[in-house]
Design an enzyme around this catalytic site. Sequence first.
Site, PDB file in Angstrom:
ATOM      1  N   ASP A   8       0.880  -1.175   0.000  1.00 21.55           N
ATOM      2  CA  ASP A   8       0.000   0.000   0.000  1.00 21.55           C
ATOM      3  C   ASP A   8       0.918   1.225   0.000  1.00 21.55           C
ATOM      4  O   ASP A   8       2.140   1.099  -0.160  1.00 21.55           O
ATOM      5  CB  ASP A   8      -0.998  -0.039   1.169  1.00 21.55           C
ATOM      6  CG  ASP A   8      -0.365   0.238   2.527  1.00 21.55           C
ATOM      7  OD1 ASP A   8       0.878   0.347   2.607  1.00 21.55           O
ATOM      8  OD2 ASP A   8      -1.112   0.343   3.526  1.00 21.55           O
ATOM      9  N   HIS A   9       0.325   2.396   0.201  1.00 23.38           N
ATOM     10  CA  HIS A   9       1.114   3.639   0.176  1.00 23.38           C
ATOM     11  C   HIS A   9       2.184   3.657   1.271  1.00 23.38           C
ATOM     12  O   HIS A   9       3.273   4.171   1.075  1.00 23.38           O
ATOM     13  CB  HIS A   9       0.187   4.837   0.313  1.00 23.38           C
ATOM     14  CG  HIS A   9      -0.742   4.757   1.488  1.00 23.38           C
ATOM     15  ND1 HIS A   9      -1.777   3.831   1.536  1.00 23.38           N
ATOM     16  CD2 HIS A   9      -0.785   5.428   2.669  1.00 23.38           C
ATOM     17  CE1 HIS A   9      -2.419   3.966   2.688  1.00 23.38           C
ATOM     18  NE2 HIS A   9      -1.821   4.916   3.393  1.00 23.38           N
ATOM     19  N   CYS A  65       3.164  -3.080   3.949  1.00 20.73           N
ATOM     20  CA  CYS A  65       2.333  -1.918   4.292  1.00 20.73           C
ATOM     21  C   CYS A  65       3.135  -1.101   5.312  1.00 20.73           C
ATOM     22  O   CYS A  65       4.337  -1.324   5.481  1.00 20.73           O
ATOM     23  CB  CYS A  65       0.948  -2.321   4.794  1.00 20.73           C
ATOM     24  SG  CYS A  65       0.923  -3.329   6.293  1.00 20.73           S
ATOM     25  N   GLY A  66       2.492  -0.146   5.992  1.00 16.92           N
ATOM     26  CA  GLY A  66       3.251   0.705   6.900  1.00 16.92           C
ATOM     27  C   GLY A  66       3.883  -0.096   8.029  1.00 16.92           C
ATOM     28  O   GLY A  66       5.081   0.009   8.307  1.00 16.92           O
ATOM     29  N   THR A  67       3.064  -0.916   8.696  1.00 22.21           N
ATOM     30  CA  THR A  67       3.546  -1.713   9.823  1.00 22.21           C
ATOM     31  C   THR A  67       3.785  -3.179   9.471  1.00 22.21           C
ATOM     32  O   THR A  67       4.479  -3.882  10.204  1.00 22.21           O
ATOM     33  CB  THR A  67       2.489  -1.720  10.941  1.00 22.21           C
ATOM     34  OG1 THR A  67       1.268  -2.245  10.379  1.00 22.21           O
ATOM     35  CG2 THR A  67       2.239  -0.312  11.489  1.00 22.21           C
ATOM     36  N   MET A  71      -1.373  -6.132   6.299  1.00 27.82           N
ATOM     37  CA  MET A  71      -1.079  -7.074   5.207  1.00 27.82           C
ATOM     38  C   MET A  71      -1.051  -8.515   5.739  1.00 27.82           C
ATOM     39  O   MET A  71      -1.547  -9.432   5.078  1.00 27.82           O
ATOM     40  CB  MET A  71       0.266  -6.737   4.560  1.00 27.82           C
ATOM     41  CG  MET A  71       0.229  -5.539   3.641  1.00 27.82           C
ATOM     42  SD  MET A  71      -0.775  -5.812   2.161  1.00 27.82           S
ATOM     43  CE  MET A  71      -0.074  -4.554   1.060  1.00 27.82           C
ATOM     44  N   HIS A  98      10.813 -23.215   9.924  1.00 26.64           N
ATOM     45  CA  HIS A  98       9.786 -23.841  10.755  1.00 26.64           C
ATOM     46  C   HIS A  98       8.380 -23.676  10.194  1.00 26.64           C
ATOM     47  O   HIS A  98       7.531 -24.534  10.431  1.00 26.64           O
ATOM     48  CB  HIS A  98       9.826 -23.261  12.174  1.00 26.64           C
ATOM     49  CG  HIS A  98      10.973 -23.791  12.992  1.00 26.64           C
ATOM     50  ND1 HIS A  98      11.026 -23.689  14.360  1.00 26.64           N
ATOM     51  CD2 HIS A  98      12.121 -24.429  12.619  1.00 26.64           C
ATOM     52  CE1 HIS A  98      12.148 -24.255  14.803  1.00 26.64           C
ATOM     53  NE2 HIS A  98      12.832 -24.696  13.759  1.00 26.64           N
ATOM     54  N   HIS A 133       7.915 -30.150  11.672  1.00 24.37           N
ATOM     55  CA  HIS A 133       7.269 -28.896  11.280  1.00 24.37           C
ATOM     56  C   HIS A 133       6.182 -29.142  10.231  1.00 24.37           C
ATOM     57  O   HIS A 133       5.191 -28.416  10.183  1.00 24.37           O
ATOM     58  CB  HIS A 133       8.317 -27.899  10.780  1.00 24.37           C
ATOM     59  CG  HIS A 133       9.401 -27.667  11.773  1.00 24.37           C
ATOM     60  ND1 HIS A 133       9.161 -27.086  12.998  1.00 24.37           N
ATOM     61  CD2 HIS A 133      10.721 -27.995  11.757  1.00 24.37           C
ATOM     62  CE1 HIS A 133      10.287 -27.046  13.681  1.00 24.37           C
ATOM     63  NE2 HIS A 133      11.247 -27.590  12.966  1.00 24.37           N
TER      64      HIS A 133
HETATM   65  C1  RB5 Z   1      -1.878   2.928   6.345  1.00 26.72           C
HETATM   66  O1  RB5 Z   1      -1.842   4.198   6.941  1.00 26.72           O
HETATM   67  C2  RB5 Z   1      -1.533   1.889   7.381  1.00 26.72           C
HETATM   68  O2  RB5 Z   1      -2.596   1.695   8.249  1.00 26.72           O
HETATM   69  C3  RB5 Z   1      -1.148   0.583   6.705  1.00 26.72           C
HETATM   70  O3  RB5 Z   1      -0.060   0.804   5.861  1.00 26.72           O
HETATM   71  C4  RB5 Z   1      -0.734  -0.559   7.604  1.00 26.72           C
HETATM   72  O4  RB5 Z   1       0.266  -0.148   8.481  1.00 26.72           O
HETATM   73  C5  RB5 Z   1      -1.801  -1.286   8.281  1.00 26.72           C
HETATM   74  O5  RB5 Z   1      -1.552  -2.258   9.009  1.00 26.72           O
END
Ligand code: RB5
Length: 151
Positions: A8-9, A65-67, A71, A98, A133
């Site tokens: 994502d962005h 994604c950001g975190t 995803m 594993h 496993h």
């Molecule tokens: C987008 O701002 C953020 O929520 C997304 O990239 C992700 O971190 C979600 O888990």
Amino acid sequence: MKIAISSDHGGFELKEFVVRLLNDLGHEPLDLGCHSIEPVDYPDYASQVARRVLQGEAERGILICGTGLGMSIAANRFHGIRATLVNDLYLARMSREHTDSNILVLGGRVTAKGLAEEIVRVWLKTEFAGNRHSRRLEKIAAIEEDIPGNC
Ligand code: RB5
């Protein structure tokens, strides 16, 4: 190896870096977007990669994604996907040895490019260890199939 990849962005910048890395390493990235920092919804992009992996169009996938959290949650909704959020080298190795990770998830706002590169290298080259496993992964598959008496 053919590797479906999307972000994502929040993961766009790191995704562009990883696509270049995959090319440099001689792999075949299938870049499914996004293509700018314009806000998008990560489940749309997780689905694209998960489907390609399940259909055998790509051997493995990478999602950013950001975190990495959104995803991971979205990709693991697909039966047969073992998406692993990795932010150090130990997890990169163990996610393959594993848990036979077929999708690597990274956090673009969490993991710097230098570390991400090492994570991708380790994750790509580490083989699944099998044996006990495999039995555990079969139990996860049984949960997906909702087979009574299993777990
Ligand atoms: C987008 O701002 C953020 O929520 C997304 O990239 C992700 O971190 C979600 O888990």
